[in-house]
Write a protein that holds these residues in place. Sequence first.
Motif, PDB file in Angstrom:
ATOM      1  N   SER A 249      38.332  48.555  45.183  1.00  9.74           N
ATOM      2  CA  SER A 249      37.514  48.676  46.386  1.00  9.74           C
ATOM      3  C   SER A 249      37.245  50.139  46.701  1.00  9.74           C
ATOM      4  O   SER A 249      37.966  51.041  46.252  1.00  9.74           O
ATOM      5  N   GLN A 250      36.202  50.356  47.461  1.00 11.98           N
ATOM      6  CA  GLN A 250      35.835  51.702  47.873  1.00 11.98           C
ATOM      7  C   GLN A 250      35.452  51.662  49.342  1.00 11.98           C
ATOM      8  O   GLN A 250      34.550  50.907  49.739  1.00 11.98           O
ATOM      9  N   GLN A 251      36.148  52.426  50.135  1.00 16.04           N
ATOM     10  CA  GLN A 251      35.831  52.530  51.558  1.00 16.04           C
ATOM     11  C   GLN A 251      35.786  53.998  51.935  1.00 16.04           C
ATOM     12  O   GLN A 251      36.751  54.724  51.731  1.00 16.04           O
TER      13      GLN A 251
ATOM     14  N   TRP B 144      38.820  55.359  46.852  1.00 17.77           N
ATOM     15  CA  TRP B 144      38.992  54.219  45.953  1.00 17.77           C
ATOM     16  C   TRP B 144      40.411  53.669  46.065  1.00 17.77           C
ATOM     17  O   TRP B 144      41.378  54.418  46.197  1.00 17.77           O
TER      18      TRP B 144
ATOM     19  N   THR C  69      31.737  43.934  51.831  1.00 18.51           N
ATOM     20  CA  THR C  69      31.061  44.879  50.929  1.00 18.51           C
ATOM     21  C   THR C  69      32.087  45.729  50.183  1.00 18.51           C
ATOM     22  O   THR C  69      33.251  45.836  50.578  1.00 18.51           O
ATOM     23  N   HIS C  70      31.649  46.311  49.048  1.00 22.85           N
ATOM     24  CA  HIS C  70      32.357  47.368  48.320  1.00 22.85           C
ATOM     25  C   HIS C  70      33.719  46.948  47.762  1.00 22.85           C
ATOM     26  O   HIS C  70      34.688  47.687  47.858  1.00 22.85           O
ATOM     27  N   TRP C  71      33.785  45.790  47.154  1.00 19.35           N
ATOM     28  CA  TRP C  71      34.987  45.453  46.386  1.00 19.35           C
ATOM     29  C   TRP C  71      34.621  44.530  45.229  1.00 19.35           C
ATOM     30  O   TRP C  71      33.605  43.834  45.267  1.00 19.35           O
TER      31      TRP C  71
ATOM     32  N   GLY D  48      27.615  46.281  46.852  1.00 22.55           N
ATOM     33  CA  GLY D  48      28.210  47.605  46.739  1.00 22.55           C
ATOM     34  C   GLY D  48      29.455  47.648  45.878  1.00 22.55           C
ATOM     35  O   GLY D  48      29.999  48.725  45.625  1.00 22.55           O
TER      36      GLY D  48
ATOM     37  N   TYR E 127      26.754  48.458  40.175  1.00 22.21           N
ATOM     38  CA  TYR E 127      27.183  48.003  41.492  1.00 22.21           C
ATOM     39  C   TYR E 127      26.270  46.861  41.948  1.00 22.21           C
ATOM     40  O   TYR E 127      25.081  46.812  41.637  1.00 22.21           O
TER      41      TYR E 127
END
Length: 375
Positions: free
Chosen positions: A55-57, A61, A77-79, A119, A190
């Motif tokens: 994941s990225q928040q 990372w 989102t983003h995982w 994402g 992505y």
Amino acid sequence: MDYQLSLNWPEFLATYWQKKPLVIKQGFLGFTDPITPDELAGLAMENETDSRLVSQQQDKWQVSHGPFESFDHLGETHWSLLVQAVDHWHAPSAALMQPFRALSDWRMDDLMVSFSVPGGGVGPHLDQYDVFIIQGSGRRRWRVGNNLPVKQHCPHPDLLQVEPFEAIIDEVLEPGDILYIPPGFPHEGYSLENTLNYSVGFRAPSGKELLSSFADYMLANELGTHRYADPDLPLRQQPSQILPQETDRIRGMMLSLIQEPASFNQWFGEFISQSRHELDVAPPEPPYQPEEILDALREGAPLNRLGGLRVLQCGDAVFINGESFSSAWPQALLALANNSELSADDFGDALQDPAFLSQLTGLVNSGYWYFADEE
């Protein structure tokens, strides 16, 4: 499901294989996912599977490894959830490997399946092996750069990424599209929406891995016990000197061990037929008797190979999960090696030989093959 791949293999091998990346638009026409996100999540909860969440928040990372107990804490989102060797555990997904067997079973590794939300991805990175990435449901944007020197860094101890690169491919893949990436070409993907992706990876052992395994094989089989000898020992001006002809003799002594075909083939067959991931082996209870195997085949029951089982021919032997097998019926053994599903006709007269039937029964009782109704 029988997946039909639209690809000209001779042209692909001559132009693209280990040379440059390629987008194969609608490589699988009318593609339907063999697995659901919920089924993939279920596999990631099992102890036997190799899975991870990336994941990225806010540019930070995170990587965590399964088995997982819940996914309720994740946002929208983003995982990405990635599960290795899904072909070992999920027969419908294993069917995706079949069209790529044109490139040789020994080079193929496993099927990695990922589910990503918008994402989601693992960032820009390099792989040291060939990979075909099949787009399942959803859309995903992929960028691929040229195989030029690129700096690598670790934004997380379990994540190796590369610096930004200039793309030679920048495309949005839709269901049924395939992206081929050779080793050493940086890439990133992505998701634009919830997506499933299927990565058919290829095995590329390093020299270190090969030499280490061969040394282990020599030790286990007490090979290489012949000692260095120099009946033509020359005098030298300096006692500390190792002469070039002496290093040549040592090198030749070591090379002779590798250049002996019988032991080399035996080692390589054992080494390369072992899976790098755990197999879903479930020996039948109670074990079959040979006459039960014969009756089932004659009644038309198909015999299926365990997902992920590596069955390879090297020299005169067939290797199954690190063991070598020979038979008075070599064609029947080759049928085991070349077919994922077998019928009585594939074995021919070999089924009338009690020795071969006993050998086949042992393989079924090991959980390596099973009748379709036991799935």
